[in-house]
Design a protein around this motif. Structure first.
Motif, PDB file in Angstrom:
ATOM      1  N   GLY A  59      -7.708  -0.083  23.088  1.00 17.54           N
ATOM      2  CA  GLY A  59      -7.531   1.082  23.617  1.00 17.54           C
ATOM      3  C   GLY A  59      -6.308   1.234  24.181  1.00 17.54           C
ATOM      4  N   ARG A  60      -5.122   0.252  24.036  1.00 18.05           N
ATOM      5  CA  ARG A  60      -4.019   0.522  24.624  1.00 18.05           C
ATOM      6  C   ARG A  60      -3.106   0.159  23.385  1.00 18.05           C
ATOM      7  NH1 ARG A  60      -2.890  -3.992  29.330  1.00 18.05           N
ATOM      8  NH2 ARG A  60      -1.165  -2.480  29.531  1.00 18.05           N
ATOM      9  N   ALA A  61      -1.846   1.021  23.515  1.00 17.82           N
ATOM     10  CA  ALA A  61      -0.731   0.892  22.640  1.00 17.82           C
ATOM     11  C   ALA A  61      -0.340  -0.543  22.650  1.00 17.82           C
ATOM     12  CB  ALA A  61       0.279   1.705  22.913  1.00 17.82           C
ATOM     13  N   TRP A  62      -0.408  -1.275  21.165  1.00 21.31           N
ATOM     14  CA  TRP A  62      -0.012  -2.863  21.198  1.00 21.31           C
ATOM     15  C   TRP A  62       1.315  -2.897  20.568  1.00 21.31           C
ATOM     16  CZ3 TRP A  62       0.925  -5.655  16.864  1.00 21.31           C
ATOM     17  CH2 TRP A  62       0.924  -7.068  16.872  1.00 21.31           C
ATOM     18  N   GLY A  63       1.798  -2.018  19.878  1.00 18.98           N
ATOM     19  CA  GLY A  63       3.158  -2.049  18.846  1.00 18.98           C
ATOM     20  C   GLY A  63       3.314  -1.124  17.741  1.00 18.98           C
ATOM     21  N   GLU A  64       3.946  -1.672  16.559  1.00 19.51           N
ATOM     22  CA  GLU A  64       4.096  -0.717  15.686  1.00 19.51           C
ATOM     23  C   GLU A  64       3.896  -1.447  14.443  1.00 19.51           C
ATOM     24  OE1 GLU A  64       7.962   1.130  16.295  1.00 19.51           O
ATOM     25  OE2 GLU A  64       8.743  -0.071  14.775  1.00 19.51           O
ATOM     26  N   LEU A  65       3.765  -0.598  13.203  1.00 16.80           N
ATOM     27  CA  LEU A  65       3.686  -1.084  12.018  1.00 16.80           C
ATOM     28  C   LEU A  65       4.959  -0.046  11.358  1.00 16.80           C
ATOM     29  CD1 LEU A  65       2.460  -2.558   9.485  1.00 16.80           C
ATOM     30  CD2 LEU A  65       1.051  -0.387   8.978  1.00 16.80           C
ATOM     31  N   TYR A  66       5.810  -0.866  10.543  1.00 16.29           N
ATOM     32  CA  TYR A  66       7.338  -0.071   9.962  1.00 16.29           C
ATOM     33  C   TYR A  66       7.277  -0.548   8.716  1.00 16.29           C
ATOM     34  CZ  TYR A  66      12.297   0.678   9.722  1.00 16.29           C
ATOM     35  OH  TYR A  66      13.417   0.963   9.217  1.00 16.29           O
ATOM     36  N   VAL A  67       7.463   0.451   7.749  1.00 16.77           N
ATOM     37  CA  VAL A  67       7.695   0.272   6.237  1.00 16.77           C
ATOM     38  C   VAL A  67       8.567   1.033   5.871  1.00 16.77           C
ATOM     39  CG1 VAL A  67       6.473   0.209   4.056  1.00 16.77           C
ATOM     40  CG2 VAL A  67       5.031  -0.162   5.983  1.00 16.77           C
ATOM     41  N   ALA A  68       9.694   0.475   5.040  1.00 18.57           N
ATOM     42  CA  ALA A  68      10.772   1.368   4.811  1.00 18.57           C
ATOM     43  C   ALA A  68      11.016   1.172   3.095  1.00 18.57           C
ATOM     44  CB  ALA A  68      12.150   0.662   5.264  1.00 18.57           C
ATOM     45  N   ARG A  69      11.727   2.159   2.658  1.00 25.76           N
ATOM     46  CA  ARG A  69      12.097   2.355   1.247  1.00 25.76           C
ATOM     47  C   ARG A  69      13.488   2.099   1.225  1.00 25.76           C
ATOM     48  NH1 ARG A  69       7.867   6.966  -0.766  1.00 25.76           N
ATOM     49  NH2 ARG A  69       6.135   5.638  -0.932  1.00 25.76           N
TER      50      ARG A  69
ATOM     51  N   ALA B 154       0.889  -1.228   0.049  1.00 25.13           N
ATOM     52  CA  ALA B 154       0.204   0.217   0.046  1.00 25.13           C
ATOM     53  C   ALA B 154       0.894   1.236   0.143  1.00 25.13           C
ATOM     54  CB  ALA B 154      -0.918   0.124   1.146  1.00 25.13           C
ATOM     55  N   LEU B 155       2.037   0.988   0.883  1.00 21.52           N
ATOM     56  CA  LEU B 155       2.898   2.532   0.579  1.00 21.52           C
ATOM     57  C   LEU B 155       4.187   2.330  -0.315  1.00 21.52           C
ATOM     58  CD1 LEU B 155       2.814   2.644   4.604  1.00 21.52           C
ATOM     59  CD2 LEU B 155       2.313   4.437   3.377  1.00 21.52           C
ATOM     60  N   SER B 156       3.935   1.290  -1.053  1.00 19.45           N
ATOM     61  CA  SER B 156       5.017   1.132  -2.109  1.00 19.45           C
ATOM     62  C   SER B 156       6.414   1.234  -1.644  1.00 19.45           C
ATOM     63  CB  SER B 156       5.094   2.386  -3.183  1.00 19.45           C
ATOM     64  OG  SER B 156       3.897   2.602  -3.806  1.00 19.45           O
ATOM     65  N   GLY B 157       6.413   0.303  -0.406  1.00 15.58           N
ATOM     66  CA  GLY B 157       7.746  -0.011   0.267  1.00 15.58           C
ATOM     67  C   GLY B 157       8.523  -1.154  -0.130  1.00 15.58           C
ATOM     68  N   GLY B 158       9.852  -1.081   0.233  1.00 15.12           N
ATOM     69  CA  GLY B 158      10.445  -2.160  -0.183  1.00 15.12           C
ATOM     70  C   GLY B 158      10.690  -3.393   1.159  1.00 15.12           C
ATOM     71  N   PHE B 159      10.216  -3.002   2.177  1.00 14.25           N
ATOM     72  CA  PHE B 159      10.381  -3.899   3.493  1.00 14.25           C
ATOM     73  C   PHE B 159       9.428  -3.323   4.316  1.00 14.25           C
ATOM     74  CE2 PHE B 159      11.969  -4.126   7.781  1.00 14.25           C
ATOM     75  CZ  PHE B 159      12.146  -5.571   7.904  1.00 14.25           C
ATOM     76  N   ALA B 160       8.884  -4.151   5.043  1.00 12.74           N
ATOM     77  CA  ALA B 160       7.950  -4.171   6.091  1.00 12.74           C
ATOM     78  C   ALA B 160       8.143  -4.976   7.430  1.00 12.74           C
ATOM     79  CB  ALA B 160       6.549  -3.998   5.756  1.00 12.74           C
ATOM     80  N   ALA B 161       7.723  -4.366   8.652  1.00 13.18           N
ATOM     81  CA  ALA B 161       7.871  -5.282   9.836  1.00 13.18           C
ATOM     82  C   ALA B 161       6.777  -4.816  10.669  1.00 13.18           C
ATOM     83  CB  ALA B 161       9.087  -5.149  10.650  1.00 13.18           C
TER      84      ALA B 161
END
Length: 380
Positions: free
Chosen positions: A141-151, A37-44
């Motif tokens: 309602g709580r911070a669970w984690g993160e989505l990380y996308v890189a180019r 969706a973000l035209s990334g090369g890597f995601a975690a």
């Protein structure tokens, strides 16, 4: 990316997570969907483990570096290495801030930067990436984690519009994770005995079918231990069902303990006073040894009168095992034989010589087998 394309990307991400059969499938679908969706090369996708004070990576997808496994066993980062997480979790979020995404580049902060970036900048440079967008995930309602996308370095750097879109994607991922949790809980309840917490008959049926298929295809050893807890009716009649339930729970704990001695064994309550252990791989003698220990431990329980235990293994002379039903019949017949002769140790199908009564009983027509079982029980 235009609005229509972004809408299509959001729908594709949601559909991918909805089609997932396991948590791992869901994590992978989330990361892949966001990367595309973000035209990334890597995601975690990573989860914040509060009890350990760390951000643990669940999945890496796309152009992975040499040190990035798809499903890493131990890739985790202390939260103090990423102060922006602490700021979001303990300051912005608690103060009512929104879980907005931000962008960082291999030269420093960019759109929506929370002001801390040195660890991520170093990671971007080390792995040949030019920019990344980080979107906090909020679940229940709580911070669970993160989505990380890189180019990759040399490709267009993420901008403010990308960060805003990543915030939307993180919300979609959170909804998908919530659905996965609900499905996992429903699946767990469907395959778990409510009283003992062991697997139930449905779980045994599924696992046994799979195991026998492996036996037929690969020759793997499959062994089944079926147990009948003696004295439960007497306990229920004289001391009440609450005490009877306590006996079932205690024996369930003993069964689980013994099952742990067999790698990958499944401990289950079939219903009423019947339990079983399913072992795939260990030699038959190892299974019989564990069953013997189970009988000894059951006999030491304060309540009840021990256990009648039958064992059937494809490694013993029981004839071809071409179906789960036949192996179950053999173990069941061995258990009835143990009850009939009041055996203090397991009865093992196929080990009583060429005219083994257990094998003969298991192979009899159903109506004859039922009559024989009644004769066994009549002598118990």
């Amino acid at each position: 990316m235009g609005d229509d394309r972004r809408l299509v990307a959001v729908v594709a991400l949601a559909q991918g997570m909805a089609a997932a059969h396991t948590p791992r499938d869901s994590w992978r679908a989330a990361a892949l969907g966001a990367c595309r969706a973000l035209s990334g090369g890597f995601a975690a996708l990573s989860v914040w483990e509060r009890d350990h004070g760390r951000l643990r990576v669940l999945v890496n997808v796309g152009d992975r570096a040499a040190d990035e496994d798809e499903f890493p066993e131990a890739e985790a980062y202390p939260v103090h290495q990423f102060p922006e997480i602490t700021e979001f979790l303990h300051e912005r979020w608690l103060a009512g801030g929104e879980p907005d995404a931000w962008v960082e580049t291999d030269r420093g902060p960019a759109a929506g930067s929370p002001g801390y970036c040195h660890q991520r900048v170093a990671a971007l440079r080390r792995r040949g990436r030019g920019s990344c967008v980080v979107a906090p995930i909020v679940l229940h309602g709580r911070a669970w984690g993160e989505l990380y996308v890189a180019r990759a370095a040399g490709t267009p750097v993420f901008g403010r519009a990308d960060a805003d879109f990543a915030t939307v994607l993180a919300a979609v991922v959170a909804a998908g994770l919530a659905q996965t949790e609900r499905l996992e809980e429903a699946r767990r309840l469907a395959f778990t005995d409510a009283l003992t917490g062991l697997a139930n008959r449905r779980a045994v049926d599924v696992r046994l079918e799979e195991a026998v298929e492996r036996h037929r295809a690969e020759g793997v050893v499959v062994s089944l231990v079926v147990c009948d807890l003696n004295g439960l009716k007497r306990v229920n009649d004289t001391r009440g069902h609450a005490v009877g339930d306590r006996l079932l729970e205690r024996f369930g704990s003993v069964l689980s303990l013994c099952g742990a001695m067999l790698p990958g064994a499944l401990a289950a309550r079939l219903g009423g006073d019947e339990f079983c252990l399913l072992a795939v791989g260990p030699p038959a003698d190892d299974v019989v040894k564990v069953a013997d220990d189970l009988c000894r431990r059951a006999g030491d329980l304060e309540l009840g009168e021990g256990v009648a235990c039958g064992v059937a293994s494809t490694q013993d002379p029981i004839g071809p095992v071409t179906s789960a039903r036949r192996l179950f019949r053999l173990a069941d017949a061995a258990q009835y034989r143990a009850k009939a002769v009041r055996a203090a140790r397991p009865v093992v199908a196929g080990r009583a010589g060429p005219d083994d009564p257990v094998v003969r009983l298991a192979d009899e027509p159903p109506h004859e087998r039922t009559a024989e079982r009644r004769r066994f029980r009549g002598r118990s």
